[in-house]
Design an enzyme around this catalytic site. Sequence first.
Site: not given
Ligand SMILES: NC(=O)C1=CN([C@@H]2O[C@H](COP(=O)(O)OP(=O)(O)OC[C@H]3O[C@@H](n4cnc5c(N)ncnc54)[C@H](OP(=O)(O)O)[C@@H]3O)[C@@H](O)[C@H]2O)C=CC1
Ligand SMILES: O=C(CO)COP(=O)(O)O
Length: 349
Positions: A19, A108, A150, A154, A205, A258, A295
């Site tokens: 994301f 989230k 929302g 990603a 959610k 969402d 999460e």
């Molecule tokens: N993916 C999606 O569709 C969506 C995700 N979200 C929310 O976004 C948040 C992140 O998810 P997402 O982007 O999918 O992440 P991922 O599950 O794809 O990966 C986690 C990322 O966070 C990094 N990370 C963890 N700890 C740290 C830190 N201390 N400093 C810097 N980077 C760090 C990890 O780095 P490393 O490689 O070094 O471990 C890795 O790149 C979650 O809460 C998720 O619910 C919200 C909307 C949509």
């Molecule tokens: O929050 C999300 C879309 O809005 C992504 O959901 P997941 O963390 O379950 O992939």
Amino acid sequence: MDSKMLSEKPVGVVGAGSFGTAIANILAEKSKVLLYARNESVVDHIEKKGISSGQLLHENVSGSNELEEIASKCDIIFPIVPSSNFRSLIKDFSEYLHPYHILIHGTKGLDVSIQDETQESTKLNRNQVRTMSEIIQDESLVVRVGCLAGPNLARELADKQPAATVVASHFDEVIQAGIRLLRNDRFQVYGSQDLIGVELCGVLKNIIAIASGALSGMGYGENARALLISRGMVEMIYLGRALGGNTEAFIGLAGVGDLVATCSSTLSRNFTVGYRLAQGENLQQITDSMDETAEGINTIRIAKKLTNFYKVRAPILEMLHKVLFENLTVEEALQYLMKYPLNVDIDFL
Ligand SMILES: NC(=O)C1=CN([C@@H]2O[C@H](COP(=O)(O)OP(=O)(O)OC[C@H]3O[C@@H](n4cnc5c(N)ncnc54)[C@H](OP(=O)(O)O)[C@@H]3O)[C@@H](O)[C@H]2O)C=CC1
Ligand SMILES: O=C(CO)COP(=O)(O)O
């Protein structure tokens, strides 16, 4: 300022997961973006290959391994890391953050501030559970905080499909900054003053998305999913209100929007957890083989304790907790839910 013009200062994104990377690319359509990854090899990959989390990066995105650089070059920063690492990240970041910074997070999940929270007997109330905006305020001097939530899978954002999000904050300038920086022809941005409500929508959610994946894993269809989504939303509203959110947020884009997206997509990690559980894998097998964050697993543990404390009726959450942590099968959970004595449809307005 013309919406197509680049902002003068770069915008920061902290966290180069799925994301964080997708948001960095959206921001890059209007601004220079500094994308922070804690791992130097990831930054190297960003700089040399122009790729992060499998997504090709916009030319305006550069990598950084220095939180100090992000804070000194960027006034507006989007922290997007899993909730389990959010507090430690903000603690590390705080020495470089000032009251003039604006932080809009995209995480989230929830954080628990007591040590033995995983113990079954530990009670939790709202004061011990923090949303990510509260962590920013607890751990830094930043005042102007907001969140982004929302239906924003990603992968779909990365594929440039149309979508929309909500930027929530108590500060109008934070909402306006979010809209100005993120909005483009295929990404709509709505504003909300209900920061806690919108954060809780994104958090809660995920519980229902795990249940929805489980229904699909059992082979059930759209009637069952619709039942789950509508009753799941009622549980979200009850718990969300007990924790300080308003009903309106839950019936908006960050709530039901969402909820529908995450409950309907195999791209959702939370949905996938439920699907795999219903197919017979146990939680340990699933988490051991997942690279990305679901999460909802941690949220179910926390939310169960909160519903106990606030005496909120949440049968879907209760059954999921038993499936995840007490070896109840998905089939048994479903049978219990179908016999649950309920007869009022809308009782939250
Ligand atoms: N993916 C999606 O569709 C969506 C995700 N979200 C929310 O976004 C948040 C992140 O998810 P997402 O982007 O999918 O992440 P991922 O599950 O794809 O990966 C986690 C990322 O966070 C990094 N990370 C963890 N700890 C740290 C830190 N201390 N400093 C810097 N980077 C760090 C990890 O780095 P490393 O490689 O070094 O471990 C890795 O790149 C979650 O809460 C998720 O619910 C919200 C909307 C949509
Ligand atoms: O929050 C999300 C879309 O809005 C992504 O959901 P997941 O963390 O379950 O992939």
